[in-house]
Design an enzyme around this catalytic site. Structure first.
Site, PDB file in Angstrom:
ATOM      1  N   SER A 289      33.695  41.564  44.545  1.00 15.77           N
ATOM      2  CA  SER A 289      33.901  40.231  43.634  1.00 15.77           C
ATOM      3  C   SER A 289      34.710  40.485  42.542  1.00 15.77           C
ATOM      4  CB  SER A 289      32.871  39.331  43.386  1.00 15.77           C
ATOM      5  OG  SER A 289      31.482  39.686  43.232  1.00 15.77           O
ATOM      6  N   ASP A 300      48.819  42.400  44.585  1.00 12.12           N
ATOM      7  CA  ASP A 300      49.739  41.656  45.181  1.00 12.12           C
ATOM      8  C   ASP A 300      50.882  41.264  44.192  1.00 12.12           C
ATOM      9  OD1 ASP A 300      48.072  41.001  47.215  1.00 12.12           O
ATOM     10  OD2 ASP A 300      47.641  39.056  46.795  1.00 12.12           O
ATOM     11  N   LYS A 314      33.595  40.396  49.088  1.00 11.55           N
ATOM     12  CA  LYS A 314      33.005  39.340  48.494  1.00 11.55           C
ATOM     13  C   LYS A 314      34.112  38.408  47.816  1.00 11.55           C
ATOM     14  CE  LYS A 314      29.502  37.657  45.729  1.00 11.55           C
ATOM     15  NZ  LYS A 314      30.113  36.752  44.592  1.00 11.55           N
TER      16      LYS A 314
END
Lengths: 427, 426
Positions: A289, A300, A314
């Site tokens: 998470s 990214d 998750k």
């Protein structure tokens, strides 16, 4: 179950929204179903073979309902809720880990920079009385309850150290929160930062770590390793702040629920605490998470290279709603999306460079034969000869790497940063 | 280019008129002559004068240093036609605990038998290959020219359930191949130079250029970096090392060769132009990287053109030349010292890699946990799709039995990802 943690900062926001919506516009069907539930509840109360506790029954029903949703939705008893809150938001106390031994409270260790630490409490100290009351006869839970109390209040304890006479100390309670950020210099110029969990103090711990690393390296840092391995997650806002620390601009993460009201997008603010230095993020199967939000954002945005093995996967956000008189319900309210718009739910963050944790079985090269071992070999004209009887003299790196237990993944990360500097200097 | 370039060059011994200062030397030679005559006349058994001379020269030359030596006329002949061993013309790797073909030399028996890069050799002449005997596979494959060798081969393009093929190949003399190349994963070029001794004076350099062209072709000219493998390369002609260093250096000194006897230093400078256009180079070295291979390594390391990875090199920074002795064979003499561009000699000390990695086999530590989101019952589906395509992440080829190459590939990959990050200028 620590790894299923991803508490939204949205917890509180969602709370107020949820209260407004509570009890409104329930269709007739829902009333029917609730009525069924009431009937069963009444039947049990009236006819079950033994007397039942209403609250326990309701809590069991809530637990069943929530855990039927998904693995991260659950009902927290008051005690569980408090323990979780204490862990991520801190609690008012003195700052020491304690256990019960021979009926007394024994200090395992004081936590750095807490009232207990500053008062000089040492591991192995026994606490004999708290506010004049004998500890002997109390349970650990009762004793801890007496040590804790509202922030700013004072508590008097008497401490027995070794064979000395017990002495009294007066301490003022503070908010105590476990350290979640550790750091050290690797090879003198690589900043290694380990985040074990995302709690209220994580971002401040990170800024402190970066500052100290810059000082310790005398501003010679060549890059950072951000270790998120086995980090089960934590507070969403802390994940956003940690990502922001390394980003100058761009999106960090967006979260989307069923209703647009529950959507939000987090963007990086100007300023990169790491000044653009290369970053390697280490992840593994235990990175979940909030860790995956940070790794995904830096990956990214091409701000860091992600190394290790695929993370937990998750991709959901939970909201916690305290219920007056009961504990709290925790339920999944949003999915989150990395800056490129992907969801990592059930997929995980795939590292840019897959490096499994491993050990290297060194193939013992025949080291006995080299120029320095040859009979009559010419001396080094620069005048520095290695000793033919000790081949490793000029190669101390070899010996150390064999003797110390090696974190193979971390070594690959530091090697990459070292190599990168050599490569960049070449240009 | 002058004579200092040449390591193996055979220079005919010139009977120059020696100056007067050598008069004394001749007096000592007279003593040698006297001893020689005495042995011939008075020794208990008859002796062969040729053997006596051979023994005397051999002992004299070997008293100098480890690389100076003497070859008698008969030994010289032996050396010349030593090469009667045949092969099939493949280059293999055991990086993943199997014997896999990484190159097939054109025009060889293997080439004619249609063996392909990526084929795996499972058995040789009924010797099953496993991780314990991979090192000996080469010995099974080689043998006298004209004899047969039977290989059991799992073809790269064959279907999984198809049985491996048995292929019989006749061994032939294999032309010397000084380098081979391939593409690893995402456009990472790999060239191994196995020796700097080619069949002609520029053979190694020309073959290197061909390998670059091949990699450019295979990668569509998108090479991200070059891994230059100089492990187990014991050297050869210095000029080949200098040509190759020059090919990838824009400027700077390559090597200086000092002749203390002649009180002379020759410096070799790189000419502008880099065939690799600045892409990163990682040089792999080990304990058996020596001599000319060390010259190339030092030149690129000290000019900061390459990162050196592996273990400390052999440590030979001397140059020798061979002198023919009329009909008496030849002597090999250490004549010069080589220095890196910074003036460093690696004699005896070897070159210390920038990143030291021992050769080894990777043993993956099993994960202590098995649960992931996917293993949970009742988990939520991915809002898009549960099986998104991350295949581009798996293109990376990573050997398990060659930690040095593995590390080099990881570094290249990392350089690519971190190419935009800054470096500390302070």
């Amino acid at each position: 179950m620590r790894f299923i943690r991803l508490l939204g900062l949205s917890a509180l926001l969602s709370f107020s929204i949820a209260v407004n919506g509570w009890g409104q516009t329930k269709p007739a069907d829902t009333y029917k179903q609730l009525e069924l539930f009431s009937q069963v509840f009444e039947k049990i109360r009236a006819q079950y073979v033994e007397q039942v506790n209403d609250q326990e029954l309701i809590e069991s029903a809530l637990r069943g309902m929530l855990s039927s949703l998904d693995p991260h939705s659950s009902y927290l008893t008051e005690k569980e809720f408090k323990a979780m809150n204490d862990e991520v938001r801190g609690f008012a106390g003195l700052g020491m880990q304690v256990t019960l031994e021979d009926g007394l409270v024994k200090v395992i260790s004081p936590i750095d920079d807490t009232p207990a630490f500053r008062a000089g409490i040492q591991p192995g100290d026994f606490i004999v009385t708290i506010d004049g009351e004998q500890v002997f006869g109390l349970t650990l839970e009762q004793a801890v309850g007496k040590l804790r109390g509202p922030v700013g209040t004072k508590v008097k304890i008497s401490v027995k150290r070794g064979q000395q006479q017990p002495f009294d100390l007066e301490l003022t309670r503070e908010t105590i929160i476990q350290k979640t950020v550790r750091y050290r210099l690797e090879s003198g110029n690589i900043g290694y930062i380990r985040i074990s969990e995302f709690t209220e103090n994580t971002f401040s711990g990170l800024t402190d770590a970066i500052k100290k690393l810059k000082e310790e390296s005398k501003n010679q840092l060549i890059g950072y390793v951000l270790d998120l391995r086995n980090n089960p997650g934590g507070l969403l806002n802390q994940a956003v702040l940690v990502s922001d620390a390394f980003l100058d601009k761009g999106e960090i993460v967006s979260i989307k629920g069923r209703d647009n009201r529950d959507n939000s997008r987090f963007n990086a603010k100007a300023g990169d605490l790491s000044e653009g230095l290369p970053i390697v993020v280490l992840i593994n199967q235990g990175s979940a998470s909030a860790s995956e939000i940070v790794a995904g954002a830096l990956q990214d945005q091409q701000r860091a290279v992600v190394m290790g093995v695929k993370s937990f996967g998750k991709g959901s956000v939970q909201t916690i709603l305290p219920i007056a008189g009961y504990g709290a319900i925790r339920f999944t309210t949003q999915f989150y999306y990395t800056p490129s718009g992907r969801s990592i739910q059930k997929i995980g963050i795939v590292p840019d460079i897959v490096v499994e944790q491993a050990k290297i079985e060194v193939i013992s090269a025949d080291k006995s034969y080299s120029e320095s071992n040859l009979r009559g070999s010419l001396n080094n004209p620069n005048g520095q000869n290695s000793d033919p009887t000790n081949n490793n003299q000029n190669n101390t790196q070899d010996t150390t790497s064999q003797q110390t237990p090696v974190d193979y993944q971390l070594q690959r990360a530091t090697d990459l940063l070292k190599g990168l500097v050599l490569f960049k200097k070449a240009k | 280019m002058n004579k200092f370039f040449i390591l193996f060059f055979i220079v005919c011994w010139q009977q120059t008129s020696l100056a007067q200062e050598r008069q004394e030397t001749y007096q000592k030679l007279a003593a040698f002559n006297q001893a020689f005559d005495l042995i011939l006349q008075h020794y208990a058994e008859p002796v062969n004068p040729q053997q006596l001379i051979d023994a005397a020269i051999r002992e004299m030359v070997s008293a100098l240093d480890a690389h100076s030596s003497y070859f008698s006329a008969s030994e010289n002949l032996e050396q010349a036609d030593k090469n009667d061993v045949g092969g099939i013309g493949i280059i293999t790797t055991k990086e993943n605990d199997v014997l896999e073909i990484v190159d097939v030399i054109e025009g060889t028996p293997a080439f004619q038998a249609n063996l392909k890069v990526g084929d795996q050799i499972l058995a040789v002449n009924d010797h099953q290959l496993n991780e314990f005997n991979l090192d000996t596979a080469g010995r099974y494959i080689r043998g006298p020219i004209g004899t047969r060798v039977v290989l059991v081969v799992k073809r790269l393009d064959q279907l999984p359930f198809h049985p491996p093929s048995r292929i019989t190949i006749v061994r032939q003399k294999i032309p010397l191949k000084t380098s081979y190349s391939r593409i690893l994963g995402d456009n990472i070029g790999y060239i191994a130079i196995t020796t700097f001794t080619g069949s002609t004076s520029k053979a190694v350099y020309q073959e290197f250029q061909k390998q670059i062209a091949k990699i450019n072709q295979l990668s569509g000219s998108r090479m991200q970096g070059l891994i230059l493998d100089l492990r187990n390369n014991l050297g050869g002609w210095i000029e080949e090392a200098i040509y190759i260093a020059d090919a990838v250096l824009e400027q700077g000194e390559i090597v200086s060769i000092e002749s203390p006897n002649k009180n002379h230093i020759e410096r070799y400078q790189a000419k502008p132009g880099d065939v690799l256009h600045g892409v990163p180079i990682i040089i792999l070295v080990n304990h058996s990287t020596a001599s000319s291979a060390e010259i190339l390594t030092a030149a690129l390391q000290e000019n900061k053109r390459a990162i050196v990875l592996g273990t400390r090199t052999y440590g030979k920074a001397t140059v020798w030349r061979e002198f023919g002795l009329n009909s008496y064979g030849a002597i090999r003499l250490t004549t010069e010292f080589a220095y890196g561009p910074s003036g460093r000699s690696w004699q005896r000390n070897g070159i210390i890699p920038d990143i030291t990695i021992e050769q080894g086999i990777l043993r993956i530590t099993p994960s202590t946990r098995e649960d992931t989101e996917e293993t949970y019952k009742n988990n939520l589906d991915n809002p898009f799709s549960n099986d998104q395509d991350y295949s581009h992440h798996q293109l990376l080829y990573l050997p398990k039995a060659d930690m040095q190459l593995r590390e080099a590939i990881l570094l290249m990959r990392g350089f690519y990802y971190l190419r935009d990050s800054t470096i500390n200028k302070k």
